[in-house]
Design an enzyme around this catalytic site. Structure first.
Site, PDB file in Angstrom:
ATOM      1  N   SER A 254       0.816  -1.206   0.000  1.00 40.26           N
ATOM      2  CA  SER A 254       0.000   0.000   0.000  1.00 40.26           C
ATOM      3  C   SER A 254       0.850   1.256   0.000  1.00 40.26           C
ATOM      4  O   SER A 254       1.963   1.276   0.526  1.00 40.26           O
ATOM      5  CB  SER A 254      -0.901  -0.007   1.248  1.00 40.26           C
ATOM      6  OG  SER A 254      -1.607   1.196   1.376  1.00 40.26           O
ATOM      7  N   GLY A 255       0.258   2.328  -0.549  1.00 36.10           N
ATOM      8  CA  GLY A 255       0.844   3.649  -0.435  1.00 36.10           C
ATOM      9  C   GLY A 255       0.413   4.369   0.825  1.00 36.10           C
ATOM     10  O   GLY A 255       0.812   5.513   1.049  1.00 36.10           O
ATOM     11  N   ASP A 256      -0.396   3.715   1.644  1.00 39.31           N
ATOM     12  CA  ASP A 256      -0.848   4.279   2.918  1.00 39.31           C
ATOM     13  C   ASP A 256      -0.997   3.113   3.881  1.00 39.31           C
ATOM     14  O   ASP A 256      -0.361   2.075   3.693  1.00 39.31           O
ATOM     15  CB  ASP A 256      -2.144   5.070   2.718  1.00 39.31           C
ATOM     16  CG  ASP A 256      -2.300   6.229   3.702  1.00 39.31           C
ATOM     17  OD1 ASP A 256      -1.995   6.017   4.884  1.00 39.31           O
ATOM     18  OD2 ASP A 256      -2.723   7.322   3.296  1.00 39.31           O
ATOM     19  N   ASP A 257      -1.822   3.262   4.912  1.00 36.95           N
ATOM     20  CA  ASP A 257      -1.962   2.191   5.892  1.00 36.95           C
ATOM     21  C   ASP A 257      -2.486   0.914   5.236  1.00 36.95           C
ATOM     22  O   ASP A 257      -3.395   0.956   4.400  1.00 36.95           O
ATOM     23  CB  ASP A 257      -2.934   2.619   6.994  1.00 36.95           C
ATOM     24  CG  ASP A 257      -2.468   3.877   7.720  1.00 36.95           C
ATOM     25  OD1 ASP A 257      -1.262   3.983   8.015  1.00 36.95           O
ATOM     26  OD2 ASP A 257      -3.320   4.742   7.984  1.00 36.95           O
TER      27      ASP A 257
ATOM     28  N   SER B  86       4.377  -1.357   3.559  1.00 34.43           N
ATOM     29  CA  SER B  86       3.933   0.035   3.459  1.00 34.43           C
ATOM     30  C   SER B  86       5.034   0.949   4.006  1.00 34.43           C
ATOM     31  O   SER B  86       5.023   1.290   5.186  1.00 34.43           O
ATOM     32  CB  SER B  86       2.626   0.249   4.228  1.00 34.43           C
ATOM     33  OG  SER B  86       2.202   1.591   4.103  1.00 34.43           O
TER      34      SER B  86
END
Length: 470
Positions: free
Chosen positions: A259-262, A293
């Site tokens: 992921s690019g976030d959580d 991540s």
């Protein structure tokens, strides 16, 4: 410490009732797909969807170029007529099926066969603006509404989204470019969102390149997300993997997320809107999940947590090249609570932090947040962690006149990177205990020689199992 890795478990979805139903001669009997269908175990009338339809029957073309928006919408509208008579299943055969957004229906299975790909259209006109979520008051990216989600539904019951590891592709690059160039006047939609719904199963699929959050059950009850793969570039904006939001009775298991976030973010509304809506996320179990991540958390609680988060359990978690194992994010104005959090059996490889709690995550919905709305953060339990190549063990920061209390950390070994931070434990305005922690915990968490709590009574969602028909 229990062994790490992804567990394989057979579960029976007893919460979903499916009954036999009569379909037109156009549709094939579901027995043809019997080995692929989900059963509900003993006592459920019918056991499986009795009949199934193929997307090709509704004019679908799998060349990756022809729009199938009408085919998907026609198919689901047709099948929805039978929701009260036992439900239905839409088969997506192998191929690349380009389509605009579409809604699901109740008592319904969306089944992607092996090598089937549902691909989101990049025709901007296919995504109308819809109302913001009531617990947020505005879009997450900007004020006002949001663009339509790709696959979604509201006020549904008994929905299964599954297959033979087919793929749902949000073609997020289209949206990420517009977001970075500030060309969007409204918030990006999500790849899959179900609202005000219950008895949901999402399994055995790959979800890639979401415009923003990937899987977003919101205001839902009884949700199982099992054996899914969620992939997005690690530099893509806000591409959370799985975000249960004001949901109860949720199981997330045996899944892999980049992921690019959580990777997993548990939420419950934003500032005064979440406080007013007042629906917590609760009774959530996460197990057998692997996360990558680099700039965000494996499991995040918040920052939108104004309706409250409680009774969250996580075990058997693996992370590689991620920012933090567990991160609680809140701020003055959030209100709400994060309490009764239990995490154990975590294996970490190349991390910035092991533990991170911040009371200064002050991104507000608008200027009307209440400065007297202080969050309650209490009864946080972390045990049986092993971490290697760690820059810092913990950054735990409470709020002035609102200390975060009853934090317990036990049986933790953190092996440091070649260039660790000078301060390995940064603690302020927190209270609690620690035991068998190396490097030694901060003074705010004195040694007491006791393991942290972890519940022994299973959650109701754990008794649910899924099998196969045929």
């Amino acid at each position: 410490m229990e062994p790490f890795g992804i567990r394989s478990r057979s579960i029976r979805l007893s919460i979903i009732a499916m009954v036999a139903f009569v379909w037109t001669a156009e549709c094939r009997r579901a027995e043809e797909f019997g080995q692929q269908l989900w059963s509900v175990g003993d006592g459920a009338p019918g056991g499986c969807r009795a009949y199934a339809a193929d997307l090709v029957q509704f004019g679908g073309v799998s060349d990756g170029v022809t729009s199938n928006t009408k085919a998907f919408r026609d198919a689901i509208a047709n099948l929805s007529q039978y929701a009260s008579d036992g439900g239905s299943m839409l088969i997506v055969p192998p191929g690349r099926w380009l389509t605009g957004p579409f809604n699901l229906t109740s008592h319904f299975t969306l089944f992607l066969q092996e090598h089937a790909e549902i691909v989101a259209s990049t025709d901007f006109d296919e995504y109308p603006i819809v109302e913001p979520l009531p617990s947020y008051g505005r879009g997450r990216d900007t004020t006002g509404g949001r663009y339509s989600n790709f696959i979604w539904g509201s006020n549904l019951t008994d929905v299964i989204i599954t297959g033979e590891n087919g793929t749902i592709d949000g073609q997020g690059q289209f949206w990420w470019d517009k977001f970075h160039k500030k060309e969007l006047d409204s918030t990006r939609g999500y790849l899959l969102e179900l609202m005000h719904s219950e008895n949901i199963l999402i399994s055995n699929l790959t979800f890639i390149n979401s415009p923003a959050w990937t899987l977003h059950p919101v205001y839902c009850n009884n949700v199982i997300i099992s054996s899914v793969t969620v992939l997005a570039p690690v530099d893509s904006p806000n591409t959370d993997g799985i975000d249960p939001d004001s949901c109860s009775n949720v199981l997330i298991e045996n899944s892999f997320i980049v992921s690019g976030d959580d990777c997993i973010a548990i939420k419950s509304g934003w500032d005064e809107y979440g406080i007013r809506y007042g629906r917590p996320s609760e009774h959530i179990l996460i197990r057998g999940v692997t996360c990558i991540s680099p700039d965000s958390a494996v499991i995040a609680l918040g920052s939108e947590m104004s309706g409250g988060i409680q009774d969250v359990r996580a075990e058997n978690i693996v992370a590689v090249n991620s920012e933090a194992a567990v991160r609680i994010k809140t701020a003055v104005g959030r209100g709400g609570f994060v309490r009764d959090i239990f995490v154990k059996g975590v294996s970490l490889h190349t991390m910035k932090y092991v533990f991170w709690i911040t009371g200064n995550y002050g991104n507000h919905a608008d200027d009307h947040w209440d400065p007297d709305a202080l969050p309650e953060i209490t009864r946080i339990n972390y045990s049986d962690f092993f971490a290697e190549n760690v820059t810092m063990v913990a950054n735990l920061q409470g709020i002035e006149k609102d200390a975060f209390t009853d934090i317990c950390i036990s049986n933790v070994t953190a092996e440091l990177s070649a260039k660790p931070k000078k301060v390995l434990w940064n603690c302020s305005l927190v209270e609690g205990v620690s035991s068998y922690v190396s490097p030694k915990a901060c003074d705010e968490l004195p040694e007491n020689g006791k393991p942290c709590d972890y519940p022994t009574i299973p959650l109701p969602i754990e008794s649910v199992r899924v099998g196969q028909c045929g």
